[in-house]
Design a protein around this motif. Structure first.
Motif, PDB file in Angstrom:
ATOM      1  N   LYS A 140      36.674  37.507  40.685  1.00  0.00           N
ATOM      2  CA  LYS A 140      35.778  38.595  40.284  1.00  0.00           C
ATOM      3  C   LYS A 140      35.365  38.414  38.815  1.00  0.00           C
ATOM      4  O   LYS A 140      36.207  38.149  37.955  1.00  0.00           O
ATOM      5  CB  LYS A 140      36.520  39.924  40.483  1.00  0.00           C
ATOM      6  N   THR A 141      34.070  38.557  38.527  1.00  0.00           N
ATOM      7  CA  THR A 141      33.573  38.454  37.163  1.00  0.00           C
ATOM      8  C   THR A 141      34.077  39.651  36.355  1.00  0.00           C
ATOM      9  O   THR A 141      33.883  40.790  36.771  1.00  0.00           O
ATOM     10  CB  THR A 141      32.022  38.415  37.150  1.00  0.00           C
ATOM     11  N   PRO A 142      34.712  39.403  35.198  1.00  0.00           N
ATOM     12  CA  PRO A 142      35.234  40.505  34.392  1.00  0.00           C
ATOM     13  C   PRO A 142      34.186  41.072  33.422  1.00  0.00           C
ATOM     14  O   PRO A 142      33.658  40.356  32.577  1.00  0.00           O
ATOM     15  CB  PRO A 142      36.390  39.864  33.627  1.00  0.00           C
ATOM     16  N   PHE A 143      33.906  42.356  33.567  1.00  0.00           N
ATOM     17  CA  PHE A 143      32.964  43.034  32.674  1.00  0.00           C
ATOM     18  C   PHE A 143      33.685  43.947  31.683  1.00  0.00           C
ATOM     19  O   PHE A 143      33.104  44.392  30.706  1.00  0.00           O
ATOM     20  CB  PHE A 143      31.943  43.836  33.477  1.00  0.00           C
ATOM     21  N   LEU A 144      34.969  44.240  31.967  1.00  0.00           N
ATOM     22  CA  LEU A 144      35.796  45.093  31.112  1.00  0.00           C
ATOM     23  C   LEU A 144      37.083  44.347  30.778  1.00  0.00           C
ATOM     24  O   LEU A 144      37.520  43.493  31.558  1.00  0.00           O
ATOM     25  CB  LEU A 144      36.166  46.398  31.837  1.00  0.00           C
ATOM     26  N   MET A 145      37.726  44.708  29.667  1.00  0.00           N
ATOM     27  CA  MET A 145      39.020  44.091  29.317  1.00  0.00           C
ATOM     28  C   MET A 145      39.999  44.257  30.474  1.00  0.00           C
ATOM     29  O   MET A 145      40.752  43.350  30.793  1.00  0.00           O
ATOM     30  CB  MET A 145      39.621  44.753  28.062  1.00  0.00           C
ATOM     31  N   SER A 146      39.957  45.417  31.129  1.00  0.00           N
ATOM     32  CA  SER A 146      40.892  45.701  32.226  1.00  0.00           C
ATOM     33  C   SER A 146      40.629  44.843  33.467  1.00  0.00           C
ATOM     34  O   SER A 146      41.477  44.750  34.352  1.00  0.00           O
ATOM     35  CB  SER A 146      40.851  47.188  32.590  1.00  0.00           C
ATOM     36  N   ASP A 147      39.458  44.205  33.536  1.00  0.00           N
ATOM     37  CA  ASP A 147      39.142  43.315  34.667  1.00  0.00           C
ATOM     38  C   ASP A 147      39.783  41.938  34.511  1.00  0.00           C
ATOM     39  O   ASP A 147      39.816  41.159  35.459  1.00  0.00           O
ATOM     40  CB  ASP A 147      37.620  43.089  34.786  1.00  0.00           C
ATOM     41  N   LEU A 148      40.234  41.603  33.297  1.00  0.00           N
ATOM     42  CA  LEU A 148      40.789  40.263  33.043  1.00  0.00           C
ATOM     43  C   LEU A 148      42.097  40.060  33.799  1.00  0.00           C
ATOM     44  O   LEU A 148      42.963  40.934  33.797  1.00  0.00           O
ATOM     45  CB  LEU A 148      41.018  40.052  31.545  1.00  0.00           C
ATOM     46  N   ASP A 149      42.229  38.919  34.447  1.00  0.00           N
ATOM     47  CA  ASP A 149      43.436  38.587  35.199  1.00  0.00           C
ATOM     48  C   ASP A 149      44.551  38.234  34.207  1.00  0.00           C
ATOM     49  O   ASP A 149      44.410  37.289  33.425  1.00  0.00           O
ATOM     50  CB  ASP A 149      43.150  37.391  36.119  1.00  0.00           C
ATOM     51  N   PRO A 150      45.662  38.996  34.223  1.00  0.00           N
ATOM     52  CA  PRO A 150      46.757  38.721  33.283  1.00  0.00           C
ATOM     53  C   PRO A 150      47.289  37.288  33.381  1.00  0.00           C
ATOM     54  O   PRO A 150      47.734  36.714  32.389  1.00  0.00           O
ATOM     55  CB  PRO A 150      47.844  39.721  33.678  1.00  0.00           C
ATOM     56  N   ASN A 151      47.215  36.680  34.570  1.00  0.00           N
ATOM     57  CA  ASN A 151      47.672  35.301  34.740  1.00  0.00           C
ATOM     58  C   ASN A 151      46.787  34.313  33.972  1.00  0.00           C
ATOM     59  O   ASN A 151      47.266  33.291  33.492  1.00  0.00           O
ATOM     60  CB  ASN A 151      47.720  34.915  36.221  1.00  0.00           C
ATOM     61  N   LEU A 152      45.510  34.627  33.868  1.00  0.00           N
ATOM     62  CA  LEU A 152      44.589  33.787  33.098  1.00  0.00           C
ATOM     63  C   LEU A 152      44.781  34.050  31.601  1.00  0.00           C
ATOM     64  O   LEU A 152      44.826  33.110  30.802  1.00  0.00           O
ATOM     65  CB  LEU A 152      43.135  34.055  33.517  1.00  0.00           C
ATOM     66  N   VAL A 153      44.908  35.313  31.237  1.00  0.00           N
ATOM     67  CA  VAL A 153      45.095  35.694  29.831  1.00  0.00           C
ATOM     68  C   VAL A 153      46.301  34.978  29.234  1.00  0.00           C
ATOM     69  O   VAL A 153      46.240  34.490  28.104  1.00  0.00           O
ATOM     70  CB  VAL A 153      45.234  37.239  29.701  1.00  0.00           C
ATOM     71  N   ARG A 154      47.378  34.860  30.002  1.00  0.00           N
ATOM     72  CA  ARG A 154      48.599  34.203  29.524  1.00  0.00           C
ATOM     73  C   ARG A 154      48.391  32.718  29.217  1.00  0.00           C
ATOM     74  O   ARG A 154      49.165  32.124  28.480  1.00  0.00           O
ATOM     75  CB  ARG A 154      49.714  34.332  30.572  1.00  0.00           C
ATOM     76  N   LYS A 155      47.364  32.116  29.803  1.00  0.00           N
ATOM     77  CA  LYS A 155      47.162  30.674  29.670  1.00  0.00           C
ATOM     78  C   LYS A 155      46.218  30.275  28.532  1.00  0.00           C
ATOM     79  O   LYS A 155      45.982  29.090  28.325  1.00  0.00           O
ATOM     80  CB  LYS A 155      46.631  30.109  30.991  1.00  0.00           C
ATOM     81  N   VAL A 156      45.643  31.252  27.823  1.00  0.00           N
ATOM     82  CA  VAL A 156      44.698  30.915  26.755  1.00  0.00           C
ATOM     83  C   VAL A 156      45.327  31.137  25.383  1.00  0.00           C
ATOM     84  O   VAL A 156      46.344  31.822  25.259  1.00  0.00           O
ATOM     85  CB  VAL A 156      43.372  31.719  26.876  1.00  0.00           C
ATOM     86  N   GLY A 157      44.696  30.559  24.363  1.00  0.00           N
ATOM     87  CA  GLY A 157      45.218  30.659  23.010  1.00  0.00           C
ATOM     88  C   GLY A 157      44.973  31.987  22.335  1.00  0.00           C
ATOM     89  O   GLY A 157      45.708  32.387  21.429  1.00  0.00           O
ATOM     90  N   PHE A 158      43.913  32.704  22.758  1.00  0.00           N
ATOM     91  CA  PHE A 158      43.576  33.964  22.100  1.00  0.00           C
ATOM     92  C   PHE A 158      42.585  34.743  22.958  1.00  0.00           C
ATOM     93  O   PHE A 158      41.769  34.159  23.659  1.00  0.00           O
ATOM     94  CB  PHE A 158      42.958  33.689  20.720  1.00  0.00           C
ATOM     95  N   VAL A 159      42.662  36.084  22.858  1.00  0.00           N
ATOM     96  CA  VAL A 159      41.673  36.954  23.510  1.00  0.00           C
ATOM     97  C   VAL A 159      40.986  37.759  22.415  1.00  0.00           C
ATOM     98  O   VAL A 159      41.633  38.518  21.693  1.00  0.00           O
ATOM     99  CB  VAL A 159      42.317  37.911  24.545  1.00  0.00           C
ATOM    100  N   LEU A 160      39.686  37.560  22.283  1.00  0.00           N
ATOM    101  CA  LEU A 160      38.883  38.288  21.306  1.00  0.00           C
ATOM    102  C   LEU A 160      38.542  39.645  21.913  1.00  0.00           C
ATOM    103  O   LEU A 160      37.933  39.710  22.988  1.00  0.00           O
ATOM    104  CB  LEU A 160      37.618  37.482  20.988  1.00  0.00           C
TER     105      LEU A 160
END
Length: 190
Positions: A140-160
């Motif tokens: 699903k395309t994320p349009f809100l911060m709450s739409d972001l998949d926590p599993n993906l967030v954990r794999k990146v260096g930073f979330v702006l």
């Protein structure tokens, strides 16, 4: 410049992957010229290597460094809809864009987002950044911060942190040959 933005710039400049808001949706990206990180981004998102990814730029001048000649009618289109939700597919300078970014073809989709923070990020990094949506392939395309998949967030260096104003995917328009064709309808109704 905010601490948030400075950290995002540092991560990208140093070969990291970040999640960031654009005017349309949350994107996930890295430097366009870091082949190793580009490969990592594809693996992370489970994106097939045959699928090209959109490239975000901060100016038309930056686009010119990576694509072949821009026709006057295409330049008019850029001036009318950029910054904004229109991704324009152009023939690229293959030596400057990795095969993976191009999906094996000879074109790239470029866009100047109407999100001041992201344009500033790209300008400070000094090269375009990849801008596919911040989801796993076919997710699903994320349009809100709450739409972001926590599993993906954990794999990146930073979330702006930030917000997407339009909350609709960009329109993708192929202008390589006439008649132009809409590959994906979206935020811009041409």
């Amino acid at each position: 410049m905010s601490k948030n933005l400075k950290e995002a710039i540092d991560v990208v400049k140093n070969g990291g992957i970040i999640i960031f808001p654009t005017d349309t949706a949350f994107g996930i990206g890295c430097r366009v010229d870091d082949v190793k990180t580009v490969r990592k981004l594809f693996e992370l998102r489970k994106r097939p290597s045959s699928k090209a990814v959109p490239v975000l730029v901060s100016s038309i001048k930056m686009v010119e460094e990576y694509v072949e000649k821009i026709d006057p009618d295409v330049r008019s289109l850029m001036q009318k809809y950029w910054p904004g939700g229109l991704t324009i597919v152009l023939k690229c300078k293959k030596g400057k864009i990795s095969n993976l970014v191009r999906g094996g073809g000879d074109t790239i989709g470029v866009r100047i987002p109407a999100h001041q923070t992201v344009r500033e990020l790209i300008k400070k990094v000094g090269v375009p950044i990849l801008g596919p949506s911040a989801n796993f392939a076919e997710g699903k395309t994320p349009f809100l911060m709450s739409d972001l998949d926590p599993n993906l967030v954990r794999k990146v260096g930073f979330v702006l942190q930030g917000r997407c104003k339009i909350k609709e995917s960009s329109t993708v328009l192929d202008v390589v040959k006439k008649p132009w064709r809409v590959i994906r309808p979206g935020a811009v109704k041409t």
